[in-house]
Design an enzyme around this catalytic site. Structure first.
Site, PDB file in Angstrom:
ATOM      1  N   ARG A  96      87.470 117.164  23.192  1.00 54.66           N
ATOM      2  CA  ARG A  96      87.476 115.887  23.908  1.00 54.66           C
ATOM      3  C   ARG A  96      86.802 116.039  25.269  1.00 54.66           C
ATOM      4  NH1 ARG A  96      92.370 111.532  24.962  1.00 54.66           N
ATOM      5  NH2 ARG A  96      91.194 110.231  26.407  1.00 54.66           N
ATOM      6  N   ASN A 150      91.026 108.258  15.855  1.00 52.84           N
ATOM      7  CA  ASN A 150      89.783 107.665  16.362  1.00 52.84           C
ATOM      8  C   ASN A 150      88.565 108.503  16.001  1.00 52.84           C
ATOM      9  OD1 ASN A 150      90.606 105.272  17.679  1.00 52.84           O
ATOM     10  ND2 ASN A 150      91.517 106.484  19.316  1.00 52.84           N
ATOM     11  N   CYS A 171      95.138 100.282  15.195  1.00 49.19           N
ATOM     12  CA  CYS A 171      94.948 100.609  16.606  1.00 49.19           C
ATOM     13  C   CYS A 171      96.055  99.930  17.399  1.00 49.19           C
ATOM     14  CB  CYS A 171      93.572 100.120  17.052  1.00 49.19           C
ATOM     15  SG  CYS A 171      93.173 100.459  18.788  1.00 49.19           S
ATOM     16  N   HIS A 201      87.849  98.801  18.840  1.00 52.58           N
ATOM     17  CA  HIS A 201      87.430  99.059  20.223  1.00 52.58           C
ATOM     18  C   HIS A 201      86.205  98.225  20.611  1.00 52.58           C
ATOM     19  CE1 HIS A 201      89.647 103.189  20.662  1.00 52.58           C
ATOM     20  NE2 HIS A 201      90.435 102.188  20.303  1.00 52.58           N
ATOM     21  N   TYR A 251      88.065  97.899  26.036  1.00 50.38           N
ATOM     22  CA  TYR A 251      87.006  98.870  25.748  1.00 50.38           C
ATOM     23  C   TYR A 251      85.615  98.284  25.981  1.00 50.38           C
ATOM     24  CZ  TYR A 251      90.025 102.510  23.909  1.00 50.38           C
ATOM     25  OH  TYR A 251      90.957 103.509  23.792  1.00 50.38           O
TER      26      TYR A 251
END
Length: 447
Positions: A96, A150, A171, A201, A251
C-alpha cells in the site's frame, strides 16, 4: 433451509474482524451462523491469533452457540461454506505504501483504490481472488462470495467474467451516506431513500428523499457532504454541486480537486505521513488493545481505522440473501443494461433489490449527462486493468493508465509502471517474464 450456516472470512486477521463478529452477534436471531472460520496467510499468523482470540471472547460473552475457528488452510476454511467474505490485502501495508508514494514521484495521485495505485492493487489482487474462486468452485460451489476487497468494483467484475462463483461487491461508502443523512435530518435510516449511480468509489447520489420529501436541492448547498477519515477533508465547490445536480462520493475529490490533493499528498509524503503509515500506526495500537485478555467487545478505537459500517453492510447483505428480504441495498453488480452507455458485463454500483437468488439492479430515474464521460473513462481503465491482471500484459497495463483521467502523461506513466512492477515483483507472478525484461540499470535506480 439448512440448520447450520458456515461463514469463511478471507483475511480473518484483519483489524476489521471484531466489527464483523459484532455484526454476527447482533444479527444472530435472523442469521444464525453456527461456524465462523477466520483464514489468513502465514505472514498474518500473529494478527490472526490475536484478533481470533478476541473474536472467541466476544462470542463467549454473547453466549451464542457459534464456533470461531482459526486456520491457515484455505481449503479447510472454504469447504462447505455458505458465505465467503473477503477483506484481504495482497502485499500487506508495505505494498500500500508503494501504491501511495511511487505515483507522487511522477506527479500523479497516490491512492490505493484510485488511479495508478488502484491499478497495482488490482493487478496484485485479481489473480489471488480468482484462485480462491477455483477452490470455491470445487469446495463450496453454491456459496455467495461477498467481496469487500478493494478495488471492489474491478475485482468483482473480474470474478463475474472468469469464474462461475456467485459474487457481489460491497463498500461502506453508500451506507456512510445514509448515516450522514440520518444524522443531518435526525431520522432513522429506513425513512431515507437514495439513488446511487456510477461505479465503486466513483458514484453520485442522484436522488435523496426523507419520508418521501425531495431533499436533494437543499443538500446541493451543503459543501461538507459525507466523507471518510481516509480521504482528504476538502469542502466541495458550491458551483460544481449546483451544476452536477447530484451529491458526489468523497472519492471524487481526487478528480474534482486533483491539484489540491496532489499537493497535500506530496507534502505529507515528505514528512512520512502517508495514509499507509497512519493505518500501520492505528493497526499497531489496535492489536495492542486486542491482546488484552479482559477485552471481549469491539473497542471504540476501531472507528478510527477508516472502514466504519463495514460489518453492518456485510452482515446485512448475508442476512438479506439468506432470508429473501427483498430490501434495497447499494451494491457492485453487473450492469445488465442499467447504464446504457456501458457493456452489460461492466460492474456498476447501484441500488438493488436483494432476493435469495441474488441482487436485482434497479433502473435509474436519471443519469446526469455530465458524469457519463468520466464513468466511461474509468470503466475503460478498469476493464483494461482486469485484462492486464489476467494475462500479465505490461502493454495492457500501460493502456489502462493511459485511459485514466488522473494520469497526465503516458511517458511518465510508463516509467512509473516499470518502477511499480519491479517493487511488486513478489506479488505479480503473471508478470515475471515482463519484469525480467526491465533493465537492471533502471531497477537499481529505484532501490
Amino acid at each position: 433451509m439448512r440448520n447450520s450456516l458456515k461463514v469463511a472470512v478471507i483475511g480473518g486477521g484483519s483489524s476489521y474482524t471484531p466489527e464483523l463478529i459484532e455484526g454476527f452477534i447482533d444479527s444472530y436471531e435472523t442469521f444464525p451462523v453456527t461456524e465462523i472460520v477466520l483464514l489468513d496467510i502465514p505472514e498474518g499468523q500473529r494478527k490472526l491469533t490475536i484478533v481470533g482470540q478476541l473474536a472467541q471472547r466476544m462470542i463467549a460473552k454473547s453466549g451464542l452457540p457459534i464456533q470461531v475457528r482459526l486456520t491457515l488452510d484455505r481449503r479447510s476454511a472454504l469447504e462447505g461454506a455458505d458465505y465467503v467474505s473477503t477483506q484481504m490485502r495482497v502485499g500487506l501495508l508495505e505494498a500500500r505504501a508503494w501504491d501511495e508514494t511511487i505515483p507522487l514521484k511522477y506527479g500523479m495521485i497516490g491512492q490505493e483504490t484510485t488511479g495508478p495505485g488502484g491499478m497495482m492493487k488490482g493487478l496484485r489482487t485479481i489473480p489471488v481472488l480468482l484462485d480462491i474462486c477455483k477452490d470455491m468452485e470445487e469446495l463450496c460451489p453454491n456459496a455467495w462470495l461477498l467481496n469487500f476487497t478493494n478495488p471492489a468494483g474491478m475485482v468483482t467484475e473480474a470474478i463475474h467474467k472468469y469464474s462461475s462463483i456467485r459474487s457481489i461487491g460491497l463498500c461502506n461508502s453508500p451506507i456512510a451516506a445514509y448515516k450522514w443523512l440520518s444524522s443531518l435530518y435526525s431520522v432513522p435510516v429506513d425513512r431515507i431513500r437514495c439513488e446511487f449511480v456510477g461505479l465503486n468509489h466513483l458514484h453520485w447520489i442522484n436522488r435523496i428523499t426523507v419520508d418521501g420529501e425531495q431533499k436533494l436541492p437543499e443538500l446541493l448547498s451543503n459543501r461538507d457532504g459525507y466523507s471518510a477519515k481516509n480521504v482528504p477533508q476538502y469542502d466541495w465547490n458550491p458551483t460544481l454541486l449546483r451544476s452536477l445536480g447530484a451529491v458526489p462520493s468523497y472519492y471524487l475529490k481526487y478528480f474534482y480537486l486533483h491539484r489540491e490533493i496532489l499537493a497535500e499528498q506530496q507534502a505529507a509524503a515528505l514528512k512520512g505521513e502517508t495514509r499507509a503509515e497512519t493505518v500501520k500506526r492505528l493497526e499497531d495500537e489496535l492489536f495492542e488493545i486486542y491482546r488484552n485478555p479482559d477485552l471481549s467487545e469491539k473497542p471504540k478505537q476501531l472507528e478510527q481505522r477508516g472502514g466504519a459500517y463495514y460489518s453492518e453492510a456485510a452482515v446485512r447483505l448475508m442476512n438479506s440473501l439468506h432470508n429473501d428480504t427483498r430490501d434495497i441495498q447499494t451494491l457492485n453488480v453487473s450492469n445488465r443494461g442499467i447504464l446504457d452507455f456501458l457493456s452489460d458485463d461492466a460492474c456498476i454500483e447501484v441500488n438493488c433489490i436483494i432476493t435469495k437468488q441474488g441482487p436485482i439492479p434497479q433502473p435509474l430515474s436519471e443519469v446526469p449527462a455530465s458524469v457519463k464521460g468520466l464513468v466511461q473513462a474509468v470503466k475503460t481503465y478498469e476493464q483494461l486493468t482486469i485484462e492486464a491482471a489476467v494475462t500479465g500484459s505490461r502493454d495492457k497495463a500501460l493502456l489502462a493508465l493511459a485511459h485514466h483521467p488522473l494520469v497526465a502523461s503516458v511517458n511518465d506513466a510508463e516509467k512509473m509502471l516499470d518502477e511499480m512492477l519491479i517493487r511488486n515483483k513478489a506479488f505479480l507472478p503473471r508478470f515475471q517474464g515482463v519484469i525480467s525484461e526491465i533493465s537492471l540499470h533502471s531497477a537499481n535506480e529505484w532501490t
